[in-house]
Design a protein around this motif. Structure first.
Motif, mmCIF file in Angstrom:
data_model
loop_
_atom_site.group_PDB
_atom_site.id
_atom_site.type_symbol
_atom_site.label_atom_id
_atom_site.label_comp_id
_atom_site.label_asym_id
_atom_site.label_seq_id
_atom_site.Cartn_x
_atom_site.Cartn_y
_atom_site.Cartn_z
ATOM 1 N N THR A 399 -13.312 -58.166 31.134
ATOM 2 C CA THR A 399 -12.608 -59.537 30.772
ATOM 3 C C THR A 399 -11.431 -59.839 31.677
ATOM 4 O O THR A 399 -10.978 -58.930 32.056
ATOM 5 C CB THR A 399 -11.875 -59.127 29.334
ATOM 6 N N ASN A 400 -10.677 -60.992 31.624
ATOM 7 C CA ASN A 400 -9.754 -61.433 32.473
ATOM 8 C C ASN A 400 -8.557 -60.517 32.101
ATOM 9 O O ASN A 400 -7.773 -60.231 32.872
ATOM 10 C CB ASN A 400 -9.526 -62.718 31.998
ATOM 11 N N ARG A 401 -8.374 -60.323 30.706
ATOM 12 C CA ARG A 401 -7.223 -59.309 30.412
ATOM 13 C C ARG A 401 -7.223 -57.938 31.116
ATOM 14 O O ARG A 401 -6.036 -57.603 31.611
ATOM 15 C CB ARG A 401 -7.135 -59.482 28.732
ATOM 16 N N SER A 402 -8.306 -57.365 30.993
ATOM 17 C CA SER A 402 -8.379 -56.152 31.548
ATOM 18 C C SER A 402 -8.216 -56.125 33.112
ATOM 19 O O SER A 402 -7.455 -55.356 33.610
ATOM 20 C CB SER A 402 -10.089 -55.603 31.398
ATOM 21 N N TYR A 403 -8.539 -57.221 33.726
ATOM 22 C CA TYR A 403 -8.369 -57.312 35.359
ATOM 23 C C TYR A 403 -6.671 -57.367 35.196
ATOM 24 O O TYR A 403 -6.426 -56.846 36.503
ATOM 25 C CB TYR A 403 -9.189 -58.470 35.839
ATOM 26 N N ARG A 404 -6.182 -58.267 34.688
ATOM 27 C CA ARG A 404 -4.831 -58.552 34.801
ATOM 28 C C ARG A 404 -4.097 -57.082 34.672
ATOM 29 O O ARG A 404 -3.089 -56.811 35.395
ATOM 30 C CB ARG A 404 -4.320 -59.351 33.972
ATOM 31 N N SER A 405 -4.343 -56.306 33.882
ATOM 32 C CA SER A 405 -3.975 -55.147 33.568
ATOM 33 C C SER A 405 -4.278 -54.244 34.909
ATOM 34 O O SER A 405 -3.130 -53.342 35.325
ATOM 35 C CB SER A 405 -4.190 -54.372 32.213
ATOM 36 N N ILE A 406 -5.341 -54.148 35.419
ATOM 37 C CA ILE A 406 -5.737 -53.367 36.637
ATOM 38 C C ILE A 406 -4.798 -53.808 37.579
ATOM 39 O O ILE A 406 -4.197 -53.210 38.566
ATOM 40 C CB ILE A 406 -7.080 -53.420 36.834
ATOM 41 N N ALA A 407 -4.673 -54.997 37.915
ATOM 42 C CA ALA A 407 -4.233 -55.650 39.137
ATOM 43 C C ALA A 407 -2.645 -55.270 38.869
ATOM 44 O O ALA A 407 -2.045 -55.117 40.077
ATOM 45 C CB ALA A 407 -4.234 -57.037 39.138
ATOM 46 N N ALA A 408 -2.149 -55.506 37.597
ATOM 47 C CA ALA A 408 -0.572 -55.064 37.635
ATOM 48 C C ALA A 408 -0.221 -53.607 37.951
ATOM 49 O O ALA A 408 0.781 -53.349 38.286
ATOM 50 C CB ALA A 408 -0.305 -55.309 36.123
ATOM 51 N N ASN A 409 -1.401 -52.706 37.923
ATOM 52 C CA ASN A 409 -0.985 -51.331 38.385
ATOM 53 C C ASN A 409 -1.750 -50.757 39.488
ATOM 54 O O ASN A 409 -1.918 -49.808 39.680
ATOM 55 C CB ASN A 409 -1.553 -50.591 37.040
ATOM 56 N N ARG A 410 -1.952 -52.083 40.282
ATOM 57 C CA ARG A 410 -2.840 -51.557 41.835
ATOM 58 C C ARG A 410 -2.044 -50.744 42.461
ATOM 59 O O ARG A 410 -2.396 -49.975 43.384
ATOM 60 C CB ARG A 410 -3.389 -53.023 42.238
ATOM 61 N N SER A 411 -0.706 -50.990 42.456
ATOM 62 C CA SER A 411 0.340 -50.101 43.333
ATOM 63 C C SER A 411 0.043 -48.454 43.037
ATOM 64 O O SER A 411 0.422 -47.827 44.133
ATOM 65 C CB SER A 411 1.621 -50.340 43.174
#
Length: 475
Positions: A399-411
């Motif tokens: 889901t787009n929501r799951s990806y946003r969470s992954i991207a926000a913690n990519r660091s």
């Protein structure tokens, strides 16, 4: 009625016990063990969540998780007096965890060292089910029964906090009890092979040896992450964005448009062109003009690699569901319907394509590529604590929501993956998403040549595995 009387006596006996423990100075007992447990919980639970801890004791673990909203429940009023004084930012409730009720759900529910002490574990999961949803993660840990003699000895010597008789549940016992109440395990791991603070030795053993065979058989504590199984009857219709990274794929563009099905409530196709030397851009612009009724967009990649192309496409996507389709169509576009259905039905939260189940066409995958894929699948399953049979299949859906969470913690991992597969899988595992493998039939190319350089990219992938091991396994 008789059962209720037994339970009341059981609870009264334990309340008295824990009230007495709270009066004693037990801060130094098991300090190293508790600090290690807190470290693992902090790894499993991101900060800023709405967290409920059942059996919170003095609230130290709950506070260490840095919740944006925290609630602790315990039946020992003496324990909660200490907790309230130490952690005024947390909301504490004095109640039996079997009977609690909330009119809201939580992001995370913590069950730290409480399950072995309960009257009815299945009843607790039934209770939790009332104020959790499929996005809620239940994070728990229990002692290994192999340690029972050692723990009994330590308590007799006064080295550990005294306990009453325990249930001694195994991870399989918990899996079955949760299944009965509609929960499933997302991830499991074990830790702490040396629970005492021995300088240098404890840290090395628990960080490395506890993750390796055969030492992991002797770990003290099992951790499980679970979620509520969604009701497939309530699956909603969602909009879809299909991301197609395309470099030197001119001969496949028209066929992609013909074969990508209409999915969900609406479907958009986003091409990300990556510096092609053929007429890929012209082919994409041509199909956009020829199909005005379809939502087709083109973006030009400024970076390099498929991973960069996927991230660009995801950033432009408007759909509720994000799909990756390789432009070579070695995975049939028609199979995207299966990926969507698995996600919409709640069967998984990250649907990962698998090419290694059905027979392949003769030229679909070279022998050493196949060996490499099998190696990385074993390495990833060990790293992530979830079975992943094929890490490098290009088709992945979330889901787009799951990806946003992954991207926000990519660091946490860094932006180092040129392919995008590892970035998404590592991120999904770190966010405790349910990863589900979906077998597909893998076809050979009909146009162009692969952009994968087997040996150079293989070494790069191996380096990424070793890097990830330091970040998500050897913690």
């Amino acid at each position: 009625m008789i059962i209720n009387q037994y339970r009341e006596k059981y609870s009264e006996y334990r309340i008295k016990h824990w009230d007495n423990v709270a009066k004693q100075s037990t801060a130094s007992k098991g300090r190293y063990y508790h600090s290690r447990v807190e470290e693992i919980y902090r790894f499993l639970i991101p900060p800023g969540q709405h967290v409920l801890e059942l059996g919170c004791g003095t609230g130290d673990l709950l506070s260490s998780l840095r919740p944006s909203y925290g609630v602790g429940v315990d039946f020992s009023s003496n324990m909660l007096s200490i907790a309230t004084a130490r952690h005024p930012e947390i909301n504490f409730i004095c109640a039996d965890v079997h009977d609690v009720c909330f009119n809201t759900s939580f992001d995370v529910i913590v069950l730290n060292d409480i399950l072995n002490d309960l009257w009815d574990v299945q009843l607790l999961f039934k209770t939790i089910s009332k104020f959790s949803n499929h996005k809620t993660r239940i994070v728990m840990n229990v002692f290994s029964r192999l340690w029972q003699p050692a723990l009994d000895f330590a308590r007799k010597k006064g080295w550990a906090t005294p306990l009453l008789k325990q249930n001694w549940l195994t991870p399989e016992d918990l899996r079955h009890l949760m299944h009965l109440e509609g929960f499933e395990v997302v991830k499991k791991l074990s830790d702490i092979v040396v629970p005492l603070p021995i300088p240098l030795i404890s840290s090395f053993c628990n960080k490395y040896l506890a993750k390796l065979f055969p030492f992991n058989f002797f770990n003290l504590t099992h951790f499980l992450v679970a979620r509520k199984v969604p009701d497939t009857k309530t699956g909603r219709s969602m909009s879809v964005s299909v991301i197609v990274p395309a470099r030197n794929e001119a001969g496949n563009i028209e066929e992609i448009i013909k074969r990508v099905p209409s999915i969900g409530s609406s479907t958009e196709i986003i091409f990300v062109e990556g510096g092609s030397t053929d007429n890929t851009c012209e082919a994409i612009n041509s199909v956009i003009l020829e199909n005005p009724s379809l939502n087709i967009r083109l973006y030009h990649q400024t970076g390099q690699g498929k991973g960069d192309a996927v991230r660009l496409g995801f950033s432009k996507a408007a759909g509720d569901v994000l799909m990756i389709l390789d432009a070579d169509m070695t995975v049939p576009p028609e199979d995207l319907l299966r990926f969507y259905q698995a996600l919409a039905d709640g069967r998984g939260e990250f649907i990962n394509g698998v090419r290694l189940v059905y027979p392949m066409q003769d030229q679909a995958m070279r022998f050493f590529n196949l060996i490499g894929n099998k190696f990385f699948s074993l390495a990833f399953s060990w790293l992530l604590g979830q079975p992943v049979k094929d890490t490098l299949c290009g088709t992945k859906v979330l889901t787009n929501r799951s990806y946003r969470s992954i991207a926000a913690n990519r660091s946490f991992f860094g932006d180092f993956d040129p392919f995008g597969d590892f970035d998404l899988l590592f991120g999904a595992a770190k966010q405790n998403l349910k990863i589900v493998d979906l077998p597909v039939r893998y076809h050979e190319r009909t146009y162009g040549e692969t952009n994968i350089q087997r040996w150079r990219h293989g070494v790069m992938l191996l380096r990424m595995v070793l890097f990830a091991a330091r970040r998500i396994k050897f913690i």
